[in-house]
Design a protein around this motif. Sequence first.
Motif, PDB file in Angstrom:
ATOM      1  N   LYS A  82      80.882  35.886  25.604  1.00  0.00           N
ATOM      2  CA  LYS A  82      80.687  34.531  26.117  1.00  0.00           C
ATOM      3  C   LYS A  82      81.133  33.505  25.082  1.00  0.00           C
ATOM      4  O   LYS A  82      80.754  33.581  23.907  1.00  0.00           O
ATOM      5  CB  LYS A  82      79.212  34.305  26.466  1.00  0.00           C
ATOM      6  CG  LYS A  82      78.978  33.066  27.319  1.00  0.00           C
ATOM      7  CD  LYS A  82      77.539  32.997  27.811  1.00  0.00           C
ATOM      8  CE  LYS A  82      77.361  31.861  28.815  1.00  0.00           C
ATOM      9  NZ  LYS A  82      75.974  31.766  29.293  1.00  0.00           N
ATOM     10  N   ARG A  83      81.942  32.536  25.547  1.00  0.00           N
ATOM     11  CA  ARG A  83      82.438  31.504  24.662  1.00  0.00           C
ATOM     12  C   ARG A  83      81.333  30.508  24.323  1.00  0.00           C
ATOM     13  O   ARG A  83      80.499  30.176  25.187  1.00  0.00           O
ATOM     14  CB  ARG A  83      83.615  30.757  25.313  1.00  0.00           C
ATOM     15  CG  ARG A  83      84.818  31.645  25.550  1.00  0.00           C
ATOM     16  CD  ARG A  83      85.974  30.884  26.178  1.00  0.00           C
ATOM     17  NE  ARG A  83      86.524  29.871  25.270  1.00  0.00           N
ATOM     18  CZ  ARG A  83      87.395  30.129  24.306  1.00  0.00           C
ATOM     19  NH1 ARG A  83      87.783  31.374  24.092  1.00  0.00           N
ATOM     20  NH2 ARG A  83      87.877  29.157  23.549  1.00  0.00           N
ATOM     21  N   ALA A  84      81.346  30.031  23.091  1.00  0.00           N
ATOM     22  CA  ALA A  84      80.370  29.019  22.676  1.00  0.00           C
ATOM     23  C   ALA A  84      80.583  27.739  23.481  1.00  0.00           C
ATOM     24  O   ALA A  84      81.712  27.424  23.894  1.00  0.00           O
ATOM     25  CB  ALA A  84      80.518  28.734  21.186  1.00  0.00           C
ATOM     26  N   ASP A  85      79.517  27.012  23.724  1.00  0.00           N
ATOM     27  CA  ASP A  85      79.592  25.804  24.550  1.00  0.00           C
ATOM     28  C   ASP A  85      80.539  24.752  23.973  1.00  0.00           C
ATOM     29  O   ASP A  85      81.115  23.971  24.724  1.00  0.00           O
ATOM     30  CB  ASP A  85      78.197  25.192  24.714  1.00  0.00           C
ATOM     31  CG  ASP A  85      77.287  26.051  25.595  1.00  0.00           C
ATOM     32  OD1 ASP A  85      77.834  26.854  26.380  1.00  0.00           O
ATOM     33  OD2 ASP A  85      76.058  25.920  25.491  1.00  0.00           O
ATOM     34  N   GLY A 135      83.629  51.877  14.930  1.00  0.00           N
ATOM     35  CA  GLY A 135      82.590  50.896  14.727  1.00  0.00           C
ATOM     36  C   GLY A 135      81.798  50.637  15.997  1.00  0.00           C
ATOM     37  O   GLY A 135      82.144  51.121  17.082  1.00  0.00           O
ATOM     38  N   GLU A 136      80.726  49.875  15.860  1.00  0.00           N
ATOM     39  CA  GLU A 136      79.870  49.526  16.983  1.00  0.00           C
ATOM     40  C   GLU A 136      80.010  48.025  17.252  1.00  0.00           C
ATOM     41  O   GLU A 136      79.670  47.201  16.410  1.00  0.00           O
ATOM     42  CB  GLU A 136      78.407  49.850  16.656  1.00  0.00           C
ATOM     43  CG  GLU A 136      77.460  49.674  17.810  1.00  0.00           C
ATOM     44  CD  GLU A 136      77.731  50.621  18.973  1.00  0.00           C
ATOM     45  OE1 GLU A 136      77.544  50.208  20.124  1.00  0.00           O
ATOM     46  OE2 GLU A 136      78.148  51.781  18.713  1.00  0.00           O
ATOM     47  N   PRO A 137      80.541  47.651  18.430  1.00  0.00           N
ATOM     48  CA  PRO A 137      80.770  46.222  18.681  1.00  0.00           C
ATOM     49  C   PRO A 137      79.475  45.410  18.645  1.00  0.00           C
ATOM     50  O   PRO A 137      78.455  45.821  19.201  1.00  0.00           O
ATOM     51  CB  PRO A 137      81.363  46.222  20.095  1.00  0.00           C
ATOM     52  CG  PRO A 137      81.876  47.591  20.329  1.00  0.00           C
ATOM     53  CD  PRO A 137      80.970  48.495  19.549  1.00  0.00           C
ATOM     54  N   HIS A 138      79.541  44.277  17.973  1.00  0.00           N
ATOM     55  CA  HIS A 138      78.413  43.342  17.962  1.00  0.00           C
ATOM     56  C   HIS A 138      78.976  41.928  17.838  1.00  0.00           C
ATOM     57  O   HIS A 138      80.096  41.733  17.376  1.00  0.00           O
ATOM     58  CB  HIS A 138      77.459  43.646  16.800  1.00  0.00           C
ATOM     59  CG  HIS A 138      78.105  43.522  15.444  1.00  0.00           C
ATOM     60  ND1 HIS A 138      78.872  44.533  14.899  1.00  0.00           N
ATOM     61  CD2 HIS A 138      78.117  42.506  14.542  1.00  0.00           C
ATOM     62  CE1 HIS A 138      79.316  44.151  13.716  1.00  0.00           C
ATOM     63  NE2 HIS A 138      78.881  42.921  13.481  1.00  0.00           N
ATOM     64  N   GLN A 167      78.102  35.412  19.246  1.00  0.00           N
ATOM     65  CA  GLN A 167      78.408  35.321  20.668  1.00  0.00           C
ATOM     66  C   GLN A 167      77.751  36.459  21.454  1.00  0.00           C
ATOM     67  O   GLN A 167      77.711  37.596  20.987  1.00  0.00           O
ATOM     68  CB  GLN A 167      79.931  35.328  20.895  1.00  0.00           C
ATOM     69  CG  GLN A 167      80.637  36.667  20.682  1.00  0.00           C
ATOM     70  CD  GLN A 167      80.964  36.960  19.228  1.00  0.00           C
ATOM     71  OE1 GLN A 167      80.259  36.537  18.329  1.00  0.00           O
ATOM     72  NE2 GLN A 167      82.052  37.708  19.010  1.00  0.00           N
ATOM     73  N   PRO A 168      77.201  36.167  22.651  1.00  0.00           N
ATOM     74  CA  PRO A 168      76.640  37.234  23.496  1.00  0.00           C
ATOM     75  C   PRO A 168      77.742  38.171  23.983  1.00  0.00           C
ATOM     76  O   PRO A 168      78.855  37.732  24.293  1.00  0.00           O
ATOM     77  CB  PRO A 168      76.031  36.463  24.670  1.00  0.00           C
ATOM     78  CG  PRO A 168      75.881  35.048  24.187  1.00  0.00           C
ATOM     79  CD  PRO A 168      76.994  34.830  23.220  1.00  0.00           C
ATOM     80  N   LEU A 169      77.425  39.460  24.074  1.00  0.00           N
ATOM     81  CA  LEU A 169      78.351  40.474  24.577  1.00  0.00           C
ATOM     82  C   LEU A 169      77.726  41.187  25.770  1.00  0.00           C
ATOM     83  O   LEU A 169      76.509  41.301  25.868  1.00  0.00           O
ATOM     84  CB  LEU A 169      78.680  41.511  23.496  1.00  0.00           C
ATOM     85  CG  LEU A 169      79.251  41.023  22.169  1.00  0.00           C
ATOM     86  CD1 LEU A 169      79.484  42.213  21.240  1.00  0.00           C
ATOM     87  CD2 LEU A 169      80.554  40.261  22.381  1.00  0.00           C
ATOM     88  N   MET A 170      78.581  41.698  26.656  1.00  0.00           N
ATOM     89  CA  MET A 170      78.103  42.485  27.792  1.00  0.00           C
ATOM     90  C   MET A 170      79.098  43.613  28.061  1.00  0.00           C
ATOM     91  O   MET A 170      80.316  43.393  28.024  1.00  0.00           O
ATOM     92  CB  MET A 170      77.990  41.611  29.045  1.00  0.00           C
ATOM     93  CG  MET A 170      76.850  40.618  29.032  1.00  0.00           C
ATOM     94  SD  MET A 170      75.233  41.388  29.234  1.00  0.00           S
ATOM     95  CE  MET A 170      75.340  41.951  30.938  1.00  0.00           C
ATOM     96  N   TRP A 171      78.573  44.811  28.326  1.00  0.00           N
ATOM     97  CA  TRP A 171      79.388  45.912  28.845  1.00  0.00           C
ATOM     98  C   TRP A 171      79.233  45.905  30.369  1.00  0.00           C
ATOM     99  O   TRP A 171      78.112  46.011  30.866  1.00  0.00           O
ATOM    100  CB  TRP A 171      78.923  47.253  28.294  1.00  0.00           C
ATOM    101  CG  TRP A 171      79.310  47.513  26.868  1.00  0.00           C
ATOM    102  CD1 TRP A 171      78.503  47.462  25.776  1.00  0.00           C
ATOM    103  CD2 TRP A 171      80.602  47.904  26.389  1.00  0.00           C
ATOM    104  NE1 TRP A 171      79.203  47.786  24.635  1.00  0.00           N
ATOM    105  CE2 TRP A 171      80.498  48.067  24.982  1.00  0.00           C
ATOM    106  CE3 TRP A 171      81.842  48.137  27.000  1.00  0.00           C
ATOM    107  CZ2 TRP A 171      81.585  48.446  24.187  1.00  0.00           C
ATOM    108  CZ3 TRP A 171      82.924  48.509  26.206  1.00  0.00           C
ATOM    109  CH2 TRP A 171      82.799  48.664  24.822  1.00  0.00           C
ATOM    110  N   VAL A 172      80.329  45.786  31.102  1.00  0.00           N
ATOM    111  CA  VAL A 172      80.243  45.662  32.557  1.00  0.00           C
ATOM    112  C   VAL A 172      81.198  46.641  33.236  1.00  0.00           C
ATOM    113  O   VAL A 172      82.199  47.064  32.664  1.00  0.00           O
ATOM    114  CB  VAL A 172      80.568  44.218  33.014  1.00  0.00           C
ATOM    115  CG1 VAL A 172      79.571  43.234  32.425  1.00  0.00           C
ATOM    116  CG2 VAL A 172      81.991  43.821  32.630  1.00  0.00           C
TER     117      VAL A 172
END
Length: 313
Positions: free
Chosen positions: A22-25, A92-95, A100-105
Amino acid sequence: MKRVHVVAAVIRGNASRILIAKRADDQHQGGLWEFPGGKVEAGEAVEAALARELSEELGIVPTAAQPLIQIMHDYPDKQILLDVWDVTAFQGEPHGAEGQPLMWVTNRQLLEYQFPAANKPIVAAARLPEHYLITPEGLDTGELLRGIKRAVDGGVRLIQLRAPEMFDPQYRDLALDAVGLCAGRAQLMLKGPLEWLSDFPATGWHLTSKQLRQLASGERPIPVERWLAASCHSAEELLLAQQLGVDFVTLSPLLATQTHPDAQPLGWQHAEALLATAQLPVYLLGGVGPEDFSQARQLGAQGVAGIRAFWPQ
């Protein structure tokens, strides 16, 4: 206004899930979701920029990546070239290294998130497979259904039911059976009169070039939740497909084919030039098979489509 070169990644993880951020506001197009990446610096190779951005943003190192699609998009305040890569392996482990919030979809869940306008064809490309199977002519209903079942069992995920020699009632009956074979496993694309759309809510629709020309000045004839494709043979038809909001197209004939022996082949060089203008996923069709996928992808295609080369024997 100088066009900004941006690299982005469709990162694939376990269970065919895709990573979005998610992009920062306070960013351009802030508050929307995106595929991770960032600006390519002057003199920087695209692959180097991809590795740098994913390290900075997510703390990962891509170990398997290939081009997916290039999109040019003009916002009122910015012109961008989006250079999108398919990342299928990484260390590596994405963070969210920048908070920024991340989501696996899943593929289908991608449609539930709001992306910048330039990302629409990227969302389509991320959801589409490498190969597009088109059913052959001259087979009876039983042979067609057995072949479709073998294809789906073999992992084919996108199938066009093409049977131009059939009468409409025959085709409709065949389509009902094919829908059952593909349910939950492969996306079925039908061809025919648009009056049938409401009778087959689970399918996508593949427009002929004639239908494309008839519809191009109007609105998209099918909801965005359903796949819409079209057959294209020229730069003009690619533009019409983009205007109509088509999700993907076939571009043909690439090479000489048995199906259309009188058609003038585009050839690889001309196809590459057309792909550079396309702002949506394109399958190259005509005289190609699975072994041509890598070359097609390097030229900017989503993948390859075919009849005989893909039909399970």
